[in-house]
Design a protein around this motif. Structure first.
Motif, PDB file in Angstrom:
ATOM      1  N   SER A   2      -8.892 -26.559 -50.535  1.00  0.00           N
ATOM      2  CA  SER A   2      -8.969 -27.329 -49.285  1.00  0.00           C
ATOM      3  C   SER A   2     -10.056 -28.398 -49.367  1.00  0.00           C
TER       4      SER A   2
ATOM      5  N   LEU B 146      -8.611 -31.142 -51.408  1.00  0.00           N
ATOM      6  CA  LEU B 146      -7.632 -31.888 -50.626  1.00  0.00           C
ATOM      7  C   LEU B 146      -8.312 -32.896 -49.709  1.00  0.00           C
TER       8      LEU B 146
ATOM      9  N   VAL C 254      -2.095 -33.228 -44.114  1.00  0.00           N
ATOM     10  CA  VAL C 254      -2.457 -31.812 -44.083  1.00  0.00           C
ATOM     11  C   VAL C 254      -2.977 -31.506 -42.684  1.00  0.00           C
TER      12      VAL C 254
ATOM     13  N   ARG D 174      -2.357 -23.756 -42.668  1.00  0.00           N
ATOM     14  CA  ARG D 174      -2.433 -25.119 -43.161  1.00  0.00           C
ATOM     15  C   ARG D 174      -1.019 -25.596 -43.457  1.00  0.00           C
TER      16      ARG D 174
ATOM     17  N   THR E 113       1.171 -28.649 -44.964  1.00  0.00           N
ATOM     18  CA  THR E 113       1.141 -29.859 -45.768  1.00  0.00           C
ATOM     19  C   THR E 113       2.508 -30.520 -45.717  1.00  0.00           C
TER      20      THR E 113
ATOM     21  N   LEU F 166       0.938 -27.646 -54.565  1.00  0.00           N
ATOM     22  CA  LEU F 166       1.244 -27.337 -53.171  1.00  0.00           C
ATOM     23  C   LEU F 166       2.681 -26.899 -52.985  1.00  0.00           C
TER      24      LEU F 166
END
Length: 225
Positions: A114, A117, A134, A174, A176, A223
């Motif tokens: 994270s 990201l 995200v 989360r 994405t 991902l």
């Protein structure tokens, strides 16, 4: 931003274990911190990661980690390395977090995917022809159909979506999203207007270099997009 290093992204909220700690303690901490791996130290030196599979249903929870055959001894970056190297290490070793060491192989902390990201999302060198968002949200607030409607109202489409546990908050997920357009500013504004929290955003560029395209492709593969 482009010079951000591993040392700049250290996440001190995730603690390391010691070789003298037990397998039972490792199992408890893995569950408590909602991660699949934790670093193990011998003194101040990193020796590897203990994983869920190492301790799940382990017959001897009182055994010290020193007796477990730990892996990922080479899965780390040095403090001065660029955040691209962290992403590449995470993808290569298929791990959620990457230990950061100094020149003496002494442990400094970890960087989570994270964290990477967020750093990658702020980079001006993001590659690709689409965009990535995200979002962090409570699980009860998740509705892909509703989010898709907001995206489509801005003349865009969701090409793929991936849901994962938010490593920072066990009560959140989360999400994405890979979009079919690099023009994501209006989409972000719409989602934020309806209360969604955007934790990272990537706006693809047409004039990409091969190295950035490879990083972008690796990120999407990581991902599962």
């Amino acid at each position: 931003m482009l010079s951000m290093t591993a040392e700049d992204l250290l996440n001190q909220m995730i603690p390391p274990l010691k070789v003298s700690d037990t397998a039972g303690k490792a199992a408890k901490w893995l569950e408590e911190f909602h991660v699949s791996q934790l670093p193990v130290l011998d003194g101040r030196h990193y020796i590897g990661l203990v994983t869920d599979s190492d301790v799940t249903n382990y017959e001897h929870p009182a055994h010290q980690l020193a007796v477990l055959p730990l892996g990922y001894a080479t899965a780390y970056v040095q403090r001065h390395q660029h955040f691209y190297n962290i992403m590449e290490a995470a993808v290569q070793h298929k791990i959620q977090l990457v230990p950061v060491l100094n020149d003496q192989r002494e442990y400094l902390g970890v960087v989570t995917i994270s964290d990477v990201l967020a750093a990658f999302g702020q980079s001006l060198d993001v590659a690709g022809r689409g965009g990535i968002l995200v979002l962090s949200m409570n699980e009860r607030d998740y509705s892909l159909s509703q989010i898709s409607r907001y995206v489509e109202e801005n003349n865009a489409k969701i090409l793929s979506a991936h849901v994962a546990q938010d490593e920072e908050d066990s009560y959140k997920i989360r999400l994405t999203l890979k979009l079919n357009t690099p023009q994501i500013q209006r989409i972000v504004a719409t989602l934020e207007r309806f209360g969604f929290v955007i934790t990272a955003q990537f706006s693809g560029a047409e004039d990409t270099v091969p190295e950035d395209q490879e990083r972008y492709d690796a990120l999407l593969k990581y991902l599962s997009l």
